[in-house]
Design an enzyme around this catalytic site. Structure first.
Site, mmCIF file in Angstrom:
data_model
loop_
_atom_site.group_PDB
_atom_site.id
_atom_site.type_symbol
_atom_site.label_atom_id
_atom_site.label_comp_id
_atom_site.label_asym_id
_atom_site.label_seq_id
_atom_site.Cartn_x
_atom_site.Cartn_y
_atom_site.Cartn_z
ATOM 1 N N GLN A 220 0.778 -1.203 0.008
ATOM 2 C CA GLN A 220 -0.132 0.064 0.037
ATOM 3 C C GLN A 220 0.952 1.210 -0.026
ATOM 4 O O GLN A 220 2.196 1.225 0.400
ATOM 5 C CB GLN A 220 -0.938 0.100 1.204
ATOM 6 C CG GLN A 220 -0.135 -0.240 2.530
ATOM 7 C CD GLN A 220 -0.837 -0.730 3.735
ATOM 8 O OE1 GLN A 220 -2.283 -0.824 3.503
ATOM 9 N NE2 GLN A 220 -0.303 -1.487 4.541
ATOM 10 N N HIS B 97 -8.076 2.831 19.735
ATOM 11 C CA HIS B 97 -7.137 1.766 20.354
ATOM 12 C C HIS B 97 -7.710 1.375 21.963
ATOM 13 O O HIS B 97 -7.608 0.192 22.224
ATOM 14 C CB HIS B 97 -5.856 2.478 20.764
ATOM 15 C CG HIS B 97 -4.979 2.500 19.303
ATOM 16 N ND1 HIS B 97 -4.269 3.764 19.090
ATOM 17 C CD2 HIS B 97 -5.076 1.598 18.224
ATOM 18 C CE1 HIS B 97 -3.976 3.570 17.835
ATOM 19 N NE2 HIS B 97 -4.018 2.354 17.519
ATOM 20 N N ASP C 185 -7.630 -5.608 14.317
ATOM 21 C CA ASP C 185 -7.683 -4.221 14.160
ATOM 22 C C ASP C 185 -7.136 -3.930 12.421
ATOM 23 O O ASP C 185 -5.783 -3.716 12.343
ATOM 24 C CB ASP C 185 -6.433 -3.617 15.109
ATOM 25 C CG ASP C 185 -6.137 -2.160 15.053
ATOM 26 O OD1 ASP C 185 -6.745 -1.535 14.003
ATOM 27 O OD2 ASP C 185 -5.100 -1.828 15.718
ATOM 28 N N SER C 186 -7.838 -4.037 11.801
ATOM 29 C CA SER C 186 -7.777 -4.110 10.453
ATOM 30 C C SER C 186 -8.145 -2.801 9.914
ATOM 31 O O SER C 186 -8.816 -2.068 10.389
ATOM 32 C CB SER C 186 -8.828 -5.075 9.496
ATOM 33 O OG SER C 186 -9.814 -4.890 9.740
ATOM 34 N N THR C 187 -7.789 -2.578 8.571
ATOM 35 C CA THR C 187 -8.090 -1.532 7.685
ATOM 36 C C THR C 187 -9.483 -1.773 7.206
ATOM 37 O O THR C 187 -10.228 -2.858 7.571
ATOM 38 C CB THR C 187 -7.294 -1.349 6.410
ATOM 39 O OG1 THR C 187 -7.139 -2.493 5.681
ATOM 40 C CG2 THR C 187 -5.972 -0.749 7.007
ATOM 41 N N PRO D 261 -6.022 -6.224 0.970
ATOM 42 C CA PRO D 261 -5.417 -7.125 1.913
ATOM 43 C C PRO D 261 -6.235 -7.503 3.253
ATOM 44 O O PRO D 261 -6.325 -8.581 3.811
ATOM 45 C CB PRO D 261 -4.124 -6.477 2.396
ATOM 46 C CG PRO D 261 -4.066 -5.364 1.541
ATOM 47 C CD PRO D 261 -5.051 -4.876 1.116
#
EC number: 2.5.1.16
Length: 293
Positions: free
Chosen positions: A36, A67, A161-163, A168
């Site tokens: 990316q 978070h 904890d992803s985009t 991906p």
């Protein structure tokens, strides 16, 4: 209608007809990683800003909201979390929050793009201050395969904890992945997934997460909304699935007496986040998978 000049970073949400901007001082970093485009900007009022493929990931000023809510509700819902796995989380902010819990014995950060972590160590050092904790472990590679390779019943909490669910990260929002999480988790285990904006995605992404987690075998699934100013609509969420544990109850006394500092999370915030807005409750009441064919 005003037009912003080149001193502003703007993320446009074309399909929603809206945008978000931050006034910037300078670009601190730019590179094309193997996965990316990674940029870091210095902003006028929000500290440093990380951007991946043009999408805002975090700022120094408000990342604690995300978070803390990705971490503490799940860890205080679990009876006694010892082994915690973070899928994604390359900026290390979630790892930092996990390791605030003194009873956690082992934490893994499984991030596909090592450059995100290396750049975070330079430009967001406050998030990386627990990286040398002896309980911290790092694996840079495919998180889906990593979970699949875990011996059954060896993990207490999995934090995804992803985009956004494209590129991906797309496979992290899939039924097969939740089934692998179910196998890897011990009894009483928790999986928690970042689940996008309640206002934009309740009838799509969030509903699909509820449906797939339940089909994968998670007995109780609950979405917790929380504020996040730099994300679309300024309102975000995480969704917890419990393996033989009710995600609407948590260790309130332990949360109230937590032996560490938080800036947003406390037992009252946790209770409040469990109160589902009415439009979400109605949409998620019975997230049935549509018939095929």
């Amino acid at each position: 209608m005003s037009t912003l000049d080149k001193n502003w970073f703007t993320e446009v949400f074309q399909d929603q007809g809206t945008a978000f901007s931050l006034q910037v001082k300078s670009k601190l970093h730019e590179e094309q990683t193997d996965f990316q485009k990674l940029e870091v900007w210095e902003t006028e009022t929000f500290g440093n800003l990380m951007v991946l493929d043009g999408c805002v990931m975090l700022t120094s000023r408000d990342n604690f909201l995300y978070h803390e809510m990705m971490t503490h509700p799940a860890l205080f819902t679990h009876r006694d979390p010892k082994r915690v796995v973070i899928i994604g989380g390359g900026d290390c902010g979630t790892l930092k929050e996990v390791l605030k819990h003194p009873d956690v014995e082992e934490a893994w950060q499984v991030e596909i793009d090592e450059r995100v972590t290396k750049v975070s160590e330079k430009y967001f050092p406050e998030l990386c201050e627990s990286n040398r904790d002896p309980r911290a472990n790092f694996f840079f590679g495919d998180g889906i395969q990593w979970v699949r390779d875990q011996p059954p019943g060896t993990v207490d909490v999995i934090i995804v904890d992803s985009t956004d669910p494209v590129g991906p990260a797309e496979g992290l929002f899939a039924l097969d992945f939740y089934r692998d999480c179910m196998i890897a988790l011990r009894e009483g285990g928790i999986v928690v997934q970042q689940s996008e904006s309640p206002l934009l995605h309740t009838d799509s992404i969030i509903r699909d997460i509820h449906r797939d987690m339940k089909e994968a075998g998670f007995d109780h699934v609950h979405t917790l909304p929380f504020p996040q100013p730099v994300y679309p609509t300024g309102w975000w969420s995480c969704t917890m699935g419990g393996k033989d544990v009710h995600t609407s109850y948590f260790r309130e006394e332990d949360a109230a007496d937590r032996p560490f500092v938080t800036r947003y999370y406390n037992e009252g915030v946790h209770r409040g986040a469990l109160a589902m807005p009415q439009f979400m409750a109605e949409a998620l009441e019975d997230p049935v998978r549509p018939a095929e064919g």
